[in-house]
Design a protein around this motif. Structure first.
Motif, mmCIF file in Angstrom:
data_model
loop_
_atom_site.group_PDB
_atom_site.id
_atom_site.type_symbol
_atom_site.label_atom_id
_atom_site.label_comp_id
_atom_site.label_asym_id
_atom_site.label_seq_id
_atom_site.Cartn_x
_atom_site.Cartn_y
_atom_site.Cartn_z
ATOM 1 N N LYS A 106 36.402 44.345 43.181
ATOM 2 C CA LYS A 106 36.309 42.955 44.029
ATOM 3 C C LYS A 106 35.738 42.011 42.663
ATOM 4 N N ASP A 152 39.252 46.571 49.728
ATOM 5 C CA ASP A 152 37.991 46.600 50.193
ATOM 6 C C ASP A 152 38.000 46.541 51.793
ATOM 7 N N SER A 153 37.143 47.315 52.578
ATOM 8 C CA SER A 153 37.419 47.588 53.871
ATOM 9 C C SER A 153 37.306 46.132 54.873
ATOM 10 N N GLU A 154 36.503 45.291 54.532
ATOM 11 C CA GLU A 154 36.329 44.065 55.211
ATOM 12 C C GLU A 154 37.598 43.346 55.149
ATOM 13 N N ASN A 175 26.698 43.104 47.282
ATOM 14 C CA ASN A 175 28.026 43.458 47.691
ATOM 15 C C ASN A 175 28.573 42.411 48.476
ATOM 16 N N LYS A 176 27.923 42.133 49.556
ATOM 17 C CA LYS A 176 28.419 41.209 50.481
ATOM 18 C C LYS A 176 28.543 39.799 50.054
ATOM 19 N N GLU A 199 31.864 39.889 48.389
ATOM 20 C CA GLU A 199 32.805 39.871 49.084
ATOM 21 C C GLU A 199 33.162 38.620 49.944
HETATM 22 MN MN MN Z 1 33.596 46.341 51.523
#
Ligand code: MN
Length: 390
Positions: free
Chosen positions: A124, A149-151, A216-217, A220
């Motif tokens: 990311k 990335d899962s989101e 991390n968020k 994202e």
């Molecule tokens: Mn993620």
């Protein structure tokens, strides 16, 4: 026709899970290239199992040992950063999965896009640092970028079939990490061992610290802006400790679509590699009765300052996200080597965001220079803190 995959960073958490996906779907995928930084033992083992045509070890010190260990294998072996940057251009690659850590992913990803390779994006930081350039190059070279990335995979899955429907808003879910609900007094005392224990996801050290600090968020959020063409006001972060709802899209009529499942990175990896078709999997299925309650809460950006800093970087634009990323990489490294505390990480990053040279419309050279400058500034800032402490 099997898709030929290059995995950049094959010995890390995402890399090894990608190989599990490939092993379970031998009719769909084959391994063309594997690359690693230092972990030659695992790289050797992977090469003997998956028979790539090329392997690259970034750290040249390991070249001779790797060559010797693989002398009976029909595989080409290269070493060094330059080799890594070039290997992505091979004709025989269909998809490049980028799973390196941090800024190091930027140049290989750019080269892969320029060579017309579709990207499965797990790195990311590449989007955080230079999202605008990546998007422009992707359009120019007609390549697709599939989020791992899962989101972002969740949002991508929710958008299938919604081509003409504008996104009103997205909700990125966050587990909240191991320190959710902690007071500042509690956060002042957390150790690196505490921070390395993530409740729901098993990941590498850097991203685990980023998750604990909520950087991390923040990354994202920036990644989502570039992947889905959103304004900062269209992106909300919701803390959802169970990590079952992976993210949500809200459309202009108010309808919301969510993607759900047990937390397992193999699913978004497999989806990215085989888009648009879903493959069978033996991943454990979600049971509603194991989770009678799914809960949602507001993130605490006062105690988890990094999330606010990321929004600030996004609003300022230019090279500010690049500054944010470089300062964070150095700060996380310092935290992992016991040179600064958990709460000093956002302090340091905020200072550097004030100090570093701001560039409104950066090109790639500007990003490279900015990254270098910020690493030096951040290291100096951390040294200063150490002097104050002693
Ligand atoms: Mn993620």
């Amino acid at each position: 026709m099997r898709k030929r995959i290059a995995i950049l960073g094959s010995t890390g958490s995402i890399g090894t899970q990608t190989l599990e996906v490939i092993a379970q779907n031998p009719d769909h995928f084959e391994v063309e290239v594997l690359t690693a930084n230092n972990n030659i033992e695992l790289l050797i083992e992977q090469t003997k199992i998956f028979h790539p045509n090329v392997v690259v070890i970034s750290n040249v010190c390991h070249f001779d040992q790797l060559k010797e260990a693989l002398k009976d294998e029909p595989v080409k072996i290269y070493a060094g950063r330059e080799a890594l940057n070039q290997v992505v251009e091979m004709d025989t690659i269909d998809v490049v999965l980028t799973a390196m850590v941090g800024y190091s992913g930027l140049i290989p990803t750019i080269n892969a896009i320029k060579a017309g390779k579709n990207i499965a994006l797990a790195n990311k930081e590449t989007m955080v640092v230079a999202g605008e350039i990546i998007n422009r190059l992707a359009i120019e070279n007609r390549v697709s970028i599939y989020p791992v990335d899962s989101e972002h995979s969740a949002i991508f899955q929710c958008l299938v079939g919604e081509f003409n429907n504008e996104i009103e808003k997205i909700y990125l879910t966050a587990s909240g990490g191991p320190f959710r609900g902690f007071s500042m007094e509690q956060l002042a005392l957390v150790t690196k061992a505490d921070a390395l224990k993530h409740p729901n996801w098993n990941m590498g050290a850097k991203i685990t610290i980023d998750s604990a600090s909520m950087m991390n968020k923040g990354f994202e959020v920036i990644e989502a802006k570039w992947l889905f063409g959103l304004n900062p006001e269209q992106i909300d972060v919701i803390v959802h400790p169970q990590s079952i709802v992976h993210s949500i899209v809200q459309f202009r009529d108010g309808s919301m679509k969510a993607q759900m499942g047990l937390p397992d990175m193999k699913l978004p990896i497999q989806y990215a590699l085989n888009f648009p078709d879903r493959l069978n999997s033996s991943f454990r299925r979600f049971s509603f009765f194991d989770y009678p309650m799914l809960t949602f809460e507001q993130p605490n950006t006062k105690n988890f300052r990094n999330l606010a800093l990321a929004f600030e970087a996004l609003n300022q634009g230019g090279n500010m996200p690049c500054i944010l990323n470089a300062a964070n990489e150095v700060a996380v490294q310092a935290f992992l080597t016991d040179r600064i505390s958990f709460l000093q990480m956002p302090e340091v990053i905020e200072k550097i965001m004030e100090k570093a040279s701001f560039i409104k419309n950066p090109d790639l050279e500007d990003y490279i220079r900015s990254d270098k400058e910020v690493r030096i500034l951040t290291a100096a800032q951390i040294k200063k803190l150490a002097v104050q402490k002693n």
